[in-house]
Design an enzyme around this catalytic site. Structure first.
Site, mmCIF file in Angstrom:
data_model
loop_
_atom_site.group_PDB
_atom_site.id
_atom_site.type_symbol
_atom_site.label_atom_id
_atom_site.label_comp_id
_atom_site.label_asym_id
_atom_site.label_seq_id
_atom_site.Cartn_x
_atom_site.Cartn_y
_atom_site.Cartn_z
ATOM 1 N N ASP A 8 0.775 -1.305 0.016
ATOM 2 C CA ASP A 8 0.056 -0.103 0.034
ATOM 3 C C ASP A 8 0.860 1.097 0.054
ATOM 4 O O ASP A 8 2.072 1.186 0.366
ATOM 5 C CB ASP A 8 -1.004 -0.079 1.162
ATOM 6 C CG ASP A 8 -1.818 1.291 1.480
ATOM 7 O OD1 ASP A 8 -2.539 1.442 0.550
ATOM 8 O OD2 ASP A 8 -1.446 1.855 2.534
ATOM 9 N N ASP A 10 -0.243 5.426 0.861
ATOM 10 C CA ASP A 10 -0.233 6.148 2.140
ATOM 11 C C ASP A 10 -0.377 5.305 3.404
ATOM 12 O O ASP A 10 -1.181 4.394 3.490
ATOM 13 C CB ASP A 10 -1.471 6.977 1.938
ATOM 14 C CG ASP A 10 -1.468 7.847 0.660
ATOM 15 O OD1 ASP A 10 -0.636 8.681 0.643
ATOM 16 O OD2 ASP A 10 -2.354 7.403 -0.141
#
Length: 270
Positions: A8, A10
């Site tokens: 991922d 952020d």
């Protein structure tokens, strides 16, 4: 043996300044040089992560990205679609009606643009502060082409307003769509068959990589499916409790090189 690492962006790969640290770049470069596939897995479109792909040298012929929370799997160099799951005009009409009832703004996205139908009075969307990669266009739901393919819809507004609205969404919508928060101010809505785990499954089938040969990193609700799917799910130290509970390992935070720490420990120096 780990053959694929899905990460991922952020709160995971990126620190709080939205940067990839040198230590993390070095760890991922070493893993890639060992033959491990490095895959960025995000709610963003491909254009929204080009900067990070370039920094990590992940735009070569056999590099892939998972975007729109698993709804789209693409080659990062050409944009060639490997797997895609979308929503229809009928879906968007239903979700827009819901947004008006809840009095929250809605945007929706295809591969090229962000559509902005009329928001409730005095409640404009905050999505323009988040999405910088795609152009925004004003839209009328009724004038959309009948065959339009939408990758995702979203509600983006101040957290107290959004959380109150989520509590009012009828159960039928949760049954018919994948709905998850990717940020405190952002609810993402996709086809029921979309999540990061299913996107990872589609890429694994394409590459011939089994789920037990995958390592995933995440911190938020939209990462939960891929944390649960992979043989080795890693939660960031700053992850929400649901993600930590599902993970096989909890690493350091995104401010402490958590991705690099786990890759060094379990892939490079195993």
């Amino acid at each position: 043996m780990i053959k694929l690492i899905a990460i991922d962006l952020d709160g995971t790969l990126l620190n709080n300044e939205k940067k990839i640290t040198d230590r993390t770049k070095d760890a991922l470069k070493k893993a890639k040089n060992q033959g491990v596939k490095i895959v960025l897995c995000t709610g963003r479109p491909l254009l929204g992560m080009v900067q990070y792909l370039d920094e990590l040298n992940l735009r070569e012929d056999e590099d892939y990205g998972i975007t729109y929370n698993g709804g789209l799997v693409q080659r990062t160099k050409t944009g060639e679609v490997i797997s895609e799951i979308t929503m229809s005009k009928k879906d968007i009409e239903s979700l827009y009606e819901l947004s008006q009832t809840l009095e929250v703004p809605m945007n929706f996205i295809d591969l090229e643009r962000v559509y902005s139908p009329a928001p409730p009075n005095g409640k404009p969307s905050l999505y323009g502060e988040i999405m910088k990669a795609l152009p925004f266009v004003t839209s009328d739901i009724r004038s959309l082409p009948e065959d339009i393919k939408i990758n995702k819809a979203l509600f983006c507004i101040d957290q107290p307003i959004l959380d109150a609205a989520i509590n009012k969404i009828p159960c039928s919508f949760f049954e018919n769509y994948t709905m998850m928060k990717s940020r405190p101010v952002l609810l993402e809505i996709m086809n029921k068959n979309v999540d990061k785990g299913k996107g990872l499954q589609a890429l694994g089938q394409h590459l011939g990589i089994k789920q037990e040969e995958m390592m995933t990193f995440g911190d938020e609700e939209n990462d939960l499916a891929m944390i649960e799917y992979a043989g080795w799910g890693v939660a960031m130290g700053n992850a929400i409790d649901k993600v930590k509970d599902a993970a096989q390992f909890i690493t350091l935070t995104n401010e402490e090189n958590g991705v690099a720490y786990a890759v060094e420990k379990f892939v490079i120096n195993k």
